[in-house]
Design a protein around this motif. Sequence first.
Motif, short mmCIF file in Angstrom:
data_model
loop_
_atom_site.label_atom_id
_atom_site.label_comp_id
_atom_site.label_asym_id
_atom_site.label_seq_id
_atom_site.Cartn_x
_atom_site.Cartn_y
_atom_site.Cartn_z
N ASP A 218 -8.55 36.47 63.47
CA ASP A 218 -9.59 35.61 64.04
C ASP A 218 -9.36 34.13 63.71
O ASP A 218 -10.12 33.28 64.15
N THR A 219 -8.35 33.84 62.92
CA THR A 219 -8.02 32.45 62.60
C THR A 219 -7.12 31.88 63.68
O THR A 219 -6.09 32.48 64.02
N VAL A 220 -7.49 30.72 64.22
CA VAL A 220 -6.66 30.03 65.21
C VAL A 220 -6.51 28.59 64.75
O VAL A 220 -7.50 27.91 64.47
N LEU A 221 -5.27 28.14 64.66
CA LEU A 221 -4.98 26.73 64.35
C LEU A 221 -4.41 26.06 65.60
O LEU A 221 -3.68 26.68 66.38
N ALA A 222 -4.76 24.79 65.78
CA ALA A 222 -4.28 24.03 66.93
C ALA A 222 -3.81 22.67 66.45
O ALA A 222 -4.50 22.00 65.67
N SER A 223 -2.61 22.25 66.88
CA SER A 223 -2.07 20.95 66.48
C SER A 223 -2.39 19.92 67.55
O SER A 223 -2.33 20.20 68.75
N ALA A 224 -2.73 18.72 67.09
CA ALA A 224 -3.01 17.61 68.01
C ALA A 224 -2.53 16.33 67.36
O ALA A 224 -3.00 15.97 66.27
N SER A 225 -1.59 15.66 67.99
CA SER A 225 -1.03 14.42 67.46
C SER A 225 -0.62 14.63 66.00
O SER A 225 0.23 15.47 65.71
N GLY A 226 -1.23 13.94 65.06
CA GLY A 226 -0.82 14.05 63.67
C GLY A 226 -1.77 14.87 62.83
O GLY A 226 -1.92 14.59 61.63
N GLY A 227 -2.39 15.89 63.40
CA GLY A 227 -3.32 16.69 62.61
C GLY A 227 -3.62 18.02 63.26
O GLY A 227 -2.98 18.43 64.22
N VAL A 228 -4.63 18.72 62.72
CA VAL A 228 -4.94 20.08 63.18
C VAL A 228 -6.44 20.27 63.32
O VAL A 228 -7.26 19.57 62.70
N PHE A 229 -6.79 21.23 64.18
CA PHE A 229 -8.10 21.84 64.22
C PHE A 229 -7.96 23.28 63.73
O PHE A 229 -6.90 23.89 63.90
N HIS A 230 -9.02 23.84 63.17
CA HIS A 230 -8.98 25.26 62.83
C HIS A 230 -10.27 25.93 63.28
O HIS A 230 -11.35 25.32 63.31
N SER A 231 -10.12 27.19 63.66
CA SER A 231 -11.25 28.02 64.06
C SER A 231 -11.14 29.34 63.32
O SER A 231 -10.07 29.95 63.28
N TYR A 232 -12.26 29.79 62.75
CA TYR A 232 -12.26 31.06 62.03
C TYR A 232 -13.06 32.14 62.77
O TYR A 232 -13.34 33.20 62.22
N ASN A 233 -13.40 31.84 64.04
CA ASN A 233 -14.07 32.85 64.86
C ASN A 233 -13.35 33.06 66.19
O ASN A 233 -13.96 33.22 67.23
N GLY A 234 -12.01 33.02 66.11
CA GLY A 234 -11.20 33.33 67.27
C GLY A 234 -11.16 32.26 68.33
O GLY A 234 -10.81 32.54 69.48
N GLY A 235 -11.49 31.02 67.98
CA GLY A 235 -11.42 29.93 68.95
C GLY A 235 -12.73 29.64 69.65
O GLY A 235 -12.76 28.83 70.58
N ILE A 236 -13.84 30.27 69.21
CA ILE A 236 -15.14 30.03 69.84
C ILE A 236 -15.62 28.63 69.46
O ILE A 236 -16.05 27.85 70.32
N THR A 237 -15.57 28.30 68.17
CA THR A 237 -15.92 26.96 67.72
C THR A 237 -14.80 26.43 66.85
O THR A 237 -14.04 27.19 66.24
N TRP A 238 -14.72 25.09 66.78
CA TRP A 238 -13.60 24.46 66.09
C TRP A 238 -14.10 23.43 65.08
O TRP A 238 -15.14 22.81 65.26
N SER A 239 -13.30 23.26 64.03
CA SER A 239 -13.59 22.26 63.01
C SER A 239 -13.39 20.86 63.56
O SER A 239 -12.87 20.67 64.66
N LYS A 240 -13.76 19.87 62.78
CA LYS A 240 -13.40 18.50 63.09
C LYS A 240 -11.89 18.31 62.89
O LYS A 240 -11.25 19.07 62.19
N PHE A 241 -11.36 17.29 63.54
CA PHE A 241 -9.93 17.00 63.44
C PHE A 241 -9.57 16.62 62.00
O PHE A 241 -10.24 15.81 61.36
#
Length: 730
Positions: A218-241
Amino acid sequence: MKTFIFSFAKAIAPVLILLVQMHLLFIPNVNAQWTKTAGPRGINVNVFFDNGPFLFAGTSAKGVFRSANHGTTWQAANRTLENETVLSFTSDSNFLYAGTDEGVFRSSDNGLTWTAANNGIRTQFVSAMVIGGGYLFAGTIGSGVFKSADQGITWTDANGGALNSSYILAMCYVTNLNLLIVEGDNYLFKSRNAGNTWFIDQGNTEFYVIKHFLVIGDTVLASASGGVFHSYNGGITWSKFLAIGSTGSSGLLGFSFSNGIVYTSDENRMFSSSDYGLSWASIPASGLRDGRRFNNYFAQSGNIFLLGMDELGVFRSSDTGSTWSQSIKGFPAASSIDNALTASGDTILSGTHSDGIYGSISNGNAWIKFGTRNNQDTLSNGSIFALLHPAPNIILAGTCGDGLYRSDDNGRTWKHITAGLPYKQAGNYECDQSLAICASNILLGTTNGLFYSSNNGLTWHSSNLTGDRIGGEAITANGNVAVAGVFEGVFPFQSGIYRSTNKGVTWTFVQSFLDDIISLDGDGIDHFYGGGFFGNFRSTNNGLSWSSIGNGIPVGTGGFSIKVVDTSNVFIGNNKGIFFSSNQGNSFVDASLGLDPEPNNAVQGITANDNYLFAGLFQNAVWKRPLSDFGISRALKHKAIAELNIQNKISLYPNPATYKTILQYQIDVPSNISLSVSNSSGEIVLQSKEEVSAGVHSKTIDVSKFLPGLYFVQLMVNGNSNNTTFIVKK
C-alpha cells in the motif's frame, strides 16, 4: 501533330544525351559507400529493466542491449529493434515488453528476438508501461493511455475521455486496490476500471511533474523534480512534497527497493530511506561526471546500482553509491555529433553533445579524448557546438553554456576564454554556436550576438550585432567578406542573413527567410551556401542576395551542415542523410549509400581532409568516405595538427588512484611497447614489454602495494618516449 512531336524529339536528342552524360559526371561511385569509424564512443541510455538473469537497457535510436553481469559488459538484444528508441519496459510470465518510438514490441526469448505488438498503437511513442488487473497498459506521448487484454496483440483506447491528448510520463498499478495511477500533464490521474473513467488527484501532487513511481504493497512513492511524495494508502492521498535532491534538469531518476531500504538518485548522488520515504539520508559520491547533460534513469541490479546517461552510457556502483565507474563495453560507437567537425591533414577533431572533444590521427580508426579526466572539468564534459583550427598549434572550442576554450598546444591543455565575451553570472556563459576565419580575424557567433578577435581568440570585441536576444547561429567567410545566420528577438526583428565587409567588425542586414539559417559555408571566392531546418539557399555574389536551391534534395528537408570542397563541390547533410553537388549547388544527388537507416542517418557535421569526407551523425558517431568516390582528388595541402601532441595519446585514470589505475594509449601502427613506472626517488617499481597492434589499448596497473606518493610513467613506443604521472593515495 505526331510529325511535330517526332521532329522535336529528334531535335533535342543530342541535348538530352549531353545532359545525361553531364549528370553521370555528378553521380558518386555507386560501388563505394560510407563506413563507420571507431568513434567517438558514447550512447544514450534511457531506461533500465532488471528481469531475472538479465539486465536490459533501452537506448536512443539503438534499440535494446542486455547484460548478464549487472552492467559490466553489454550485448545487443536488437533483432528488429536496431534503429528504435526504447523508452520503457515491463514483463509478464511469457514476454518482455519494450515501449519504443514505434509502439510496443515483445520478446519471448529474453530479448534475442522481438516482434511488433502494435495493432492499434503502432505510431505512438510509448513512454511508460505497467501490468495490472489483467491488462497491459501503455502510456504515450500526446495520445494518453492504451490497454491490451491479449499481451499486446491488440490495443484499445483507455483514456476515458480525459487523457486523449495527454503526455504520460509515468504509470503504476496498486494491486491491492485495483488502482491504475498515471502522470499526465502535471496531474495524477487515477482509474479503478482499467481506464474507462478517470478522476484527478487535486491534493498535494497537482502541478508537479511525476517521473517515477515505486509500489510496495500500500506504500507508493512518487518522484518530482528534486524530491518525493509518499502515500501509505495506495495512492488515495499523498503527503506534502519532500525535497531531498537537486532541482536541476534531471531531478530524481528512479527508485529501487531491497532489504527494507528504498534508494533513489539524482545526477550527483544517491539517497536512502529506511522508513519508506519519511526521511532520507544522502550518500556522498565520487566518480560521477559533471556536465550539461540529461541523466536519465536510476536502477538496481543485484547489489549493483546503475545510472543511465546521455552520451556516456552507464555508470555503475558496487558500494551503494559511494564510488562510480563508467561501463560502456559492448555498446556501439554512437556519440551525438553537432556541427563541430574540423580537419587538418590526417587529424580529425569532433565535438560531442556532452562528452567534450575527441581527436583522431588515423582517419577515424582510433579516437583520443581531449582535455582532462577531471569529472568536474567543463570542457571534458561539455557540449561542443563549434571547433576551429585557425593557426599552428591553436584550437578553439565553443561550448553551449560553458563559453569558449582555447588551446595553444594542439589540445594538450586548454584555457577558458572570457575577455570581451558576455556571461550573466559565474558558471552561466554564452552558448558559442559557430566559429570562422575572416582574413586576419576570427569570428564567433553566440547566443548573445557576433564577436571578433584579432589575436587568434585570446581576447574578443563586440561587433555592432550583440545583445541578449541576438543569436549568431552560423557564420562563415570568403576573404574579408563574412555572412552570418542571425536570429534577432528585438525590434525591428530582422532575422536572416547579415553581411560584413570589414572582417566582422560591423554587420548589415541582407535578407530575411521563413527559416532559421543554422549552417553556412563559402567557396573562398564569391559563393556562399546556407542551410535551414526546411530548405537550402545560395548566394553567387558574395552574400548580397540569396535564392533557394535543393534540386535533388527531398522537399521540406534543410541543411543541418554544409561543406564546400575545392570551390565547386557542395555537400549538404540533413535528417535524410548527405547530398552532393559537383556543380555549385545547381543539382544534388543522394550520397548516403552505406549510412544506417533512418533515424540513424541524420548528418549534423561535415568536414574533409585530403583523402576523406567525414560526417558526424546524430547519436551515431563519425563516418567517412573517400573523396575519390566523388571524383575529387586533392593535393596534400593541409598540414596536420602536429600529430595531436603525444600527451593526448596517453592517459591514466583514476588519478589519484588507490587500488588500481588504467593506462590508456593509442598506437597508429603495430609497435614494440616498453612500460616503466618509477617512484619519486627514481626507483623502478614496474616494468613490462610487449608487441601490440594499431589502435587504442588499455593496461591495468595494480597500485595496491605502492606507497602513497607521486609516480612517473614512461611508455616507449618504437624507441620514442611518452611520459605522464599519477598519484597514489591510501
